[in-house]
Design an enzyme around this catalytic site. Structure first.
Site, PDB file in Angstrom:
ATOM      1  N   CYS A  44      44.820  39.858  40.525  1.00 27.06           N
ATOM      2  CA  CYS A  44      44.865  40.701  41.727  1.00 27.06           C
ATOM      3  C   CYS A  44      45.142  39.868  42.974  1.00 27.06           C
ATOM      4  O   CYS A  44      44.236  39.241  43.531  1.00 27.06           O
ATOM      5  CB  CYS A  44      43.543  41.454  41.872  1.00 27.06           C
ATOM      6  N   CYS A 104      43.178  40.910  46.036  1.00 27.24           N
ATOM      7  CA  CYS A 104      41.769  40.483  46.058  1.00 27.24           C
ATOM      8  C   CYS A 104      41.647  38.984  46.338  1.00 27.24           C
ATOM      9  O   CYS A 104      40.764  38.563  47.070  1.00 27.24           O
ATOM     10  CB  CYS A 104      41.099  40.754  44.708  1.00 27.24           C
ATOM     11  N   ASP A 105      42.502  38.176  45.716  1.00 34.25           N
ATOM     12  CA  ASP A 105      42.262  36.728  45.697  1.00 34.25           C
ATOM     13  C   ASP A 105      43.289  35.892  46.459  1.00 34.25           C
ATOM     14  O   ASP A 105      43.105  34.682  46.596  1.00 34.25           O
ATOM     15  CB  ASP A 105      42.236  36.236  44.224  1.00 34.25           C
TER      16      ASP A 105
END
Ligand code: NAP
Length: 310
Positions: free
Chosen positions: A135, A138-139
């Site tokens: 992701c 997300c990261d």
């Protein structure tokens, strides 16, 4: 443990589940929607959604899902944020068992979606959060000014690679063939981006690194001649497709060889009467928010007709 009965229960809270909930709730069926551990599903891990009709300037994935949830709430849908542990579809009413409660339903709509696929390398799972991710949204921010890679050749891989250029110094896009599967518009954006370098005809055969220092490099194996080379990386994002979340229904519904729930042609009917499947758990072709939402609508209408026929 208590048992509560609902005419319709929906499992899953992506566009398919929420759309089914909006239609079922508007039909006065007062559905229960069991959201799972990640309300909103896969779209909560994306940024801008540009191709969902009705949003001329795009909308953030999490915002779109919140709108859908609130729309279902407005018509009287009940929500439970919990995981279903077991279902019994062999007798009616159908049983849906969570850690806290057992529910029964006359009709069940399955909208459990799909999860990202991994390469299945020995230390891949242990490096999640330590250089391995699925992701970018997300990261991505953890990899500022670093050299990282995305694996895959579809729209997701291109989207992830483009997004990661906001943070990373350099992004390799590693693909096992010499041609991307992604749509032309995404390919053009990738090829034009000076921070992205394509690595064609290659697979990742080894991840080198360990906790807590994290990923240091990968070994690439040529899909043409099996030759190997090292590539120094601190992050690698897997974007190689998805696995349907259908494990709960194994041995109770017919699944295809990839685990997708089989539905009747032009319908969301499964092999058990009164059980309907919609969204990514039964779709390996389109997998779009809008097609998932469309099939959620179909499932609610079919479930409503089924209930009328009882
Ligand atoms: P996908 O289209 O199925 O692409 C998966 C990619 O991963 C393919 O390029 C495939 O290679 C590669 N792959 C699969 N298994 C692999 C393995 N074991 N090792 C190495 N590579 C592997 O999946 P997706 O990109 O997630 O897209 C899914 C659907 O969502 C598509 O319909 C796509 O159009 C849609 N989508 C749309 C958007 C958008 O419109 N903005 C964004 C994201 C996704 P091969 O090509 O060699 O098979």
């Amino acid at each position: 443990m208590t048992t509560k009965h609902f005419e319709i229960i929906i499992i899953g809270s992506g566009p398919a589940g929420y759309t089914a909930a909006i239609y079922a709730a508007r039909a006065n069926l007062a559905p229960l929607l069991i959201q799972g551990a990640m309300p909103g599903g896969q779209l909560t891990t994306t940024t801008e959604v540009e191709n969902y009709p009705g949003f001329v300037d795009g909308i953030l994935g999490p915002d779109l899902m919140l709108e859908m949830e609130n729309q279902a709430k407005r018509f009287g849908c009940t929500f439970q944020t919990t995981l279903v542990e077991k279902v019994d579809l062999l007798q009616r009413p159908y049983k849906i068992i969570t850690a806290e409660e057992t529910f029964t339903a006359d009709a069940l709509i399955i909208a459990t979606g799909a999860n990202p696929r991994y390469l299945d390398l020995p230390n891949e799972k242990s490096l999640i959060g330590f250089g391995v991710s699925t992701c970018a949204t997300c990261d991505g921010a953890f990899f500022r000014e670093q050299t990282i890679a995305v694996v895959g050749g579809g729209d997701s891989a291109c989207e992830e690679a483009l997004f990661l250029t906001r943070f990373a110094k350099k992004v390799y896009l590693i693909h096992r063939r010499d041609q991307l599967r992604a749509s032309k518009i995404m390919q053009d954006r990738v090829f034009k981006n000076p921070k992205i370098e394509m690595i064609w005809n290659s697979g990742v055969s080894e991840l080198i690194g360990e906790k807590p220092t994290g990923l240091q490099k990968v070994i690439l194996t040529s899909t043409l001649d099996n030759s190997k080379r090292e590539l120094e990386l601190t992050g690698i994002f897997m974007a190689i497709g998805h696995v349907p979340n259908s494990q709960l229904f194994q041995n109770q519904l017919d699944l295809d060889s990839d685990g997708y729930i089989i539905t009747a042609p032009d319908s969301t009917k499964t092999t058990v009467a009164g059980v309907f499947a919609c969204g990514d758990v039964r779709d390996k072709v389109y997998r779009q928010a809008i097609t998932a939402a469309g099939s959620g609508c179909m499932a609610a209408i079919e479930a409503e007709r089924y209930l009328e026929s009882l």
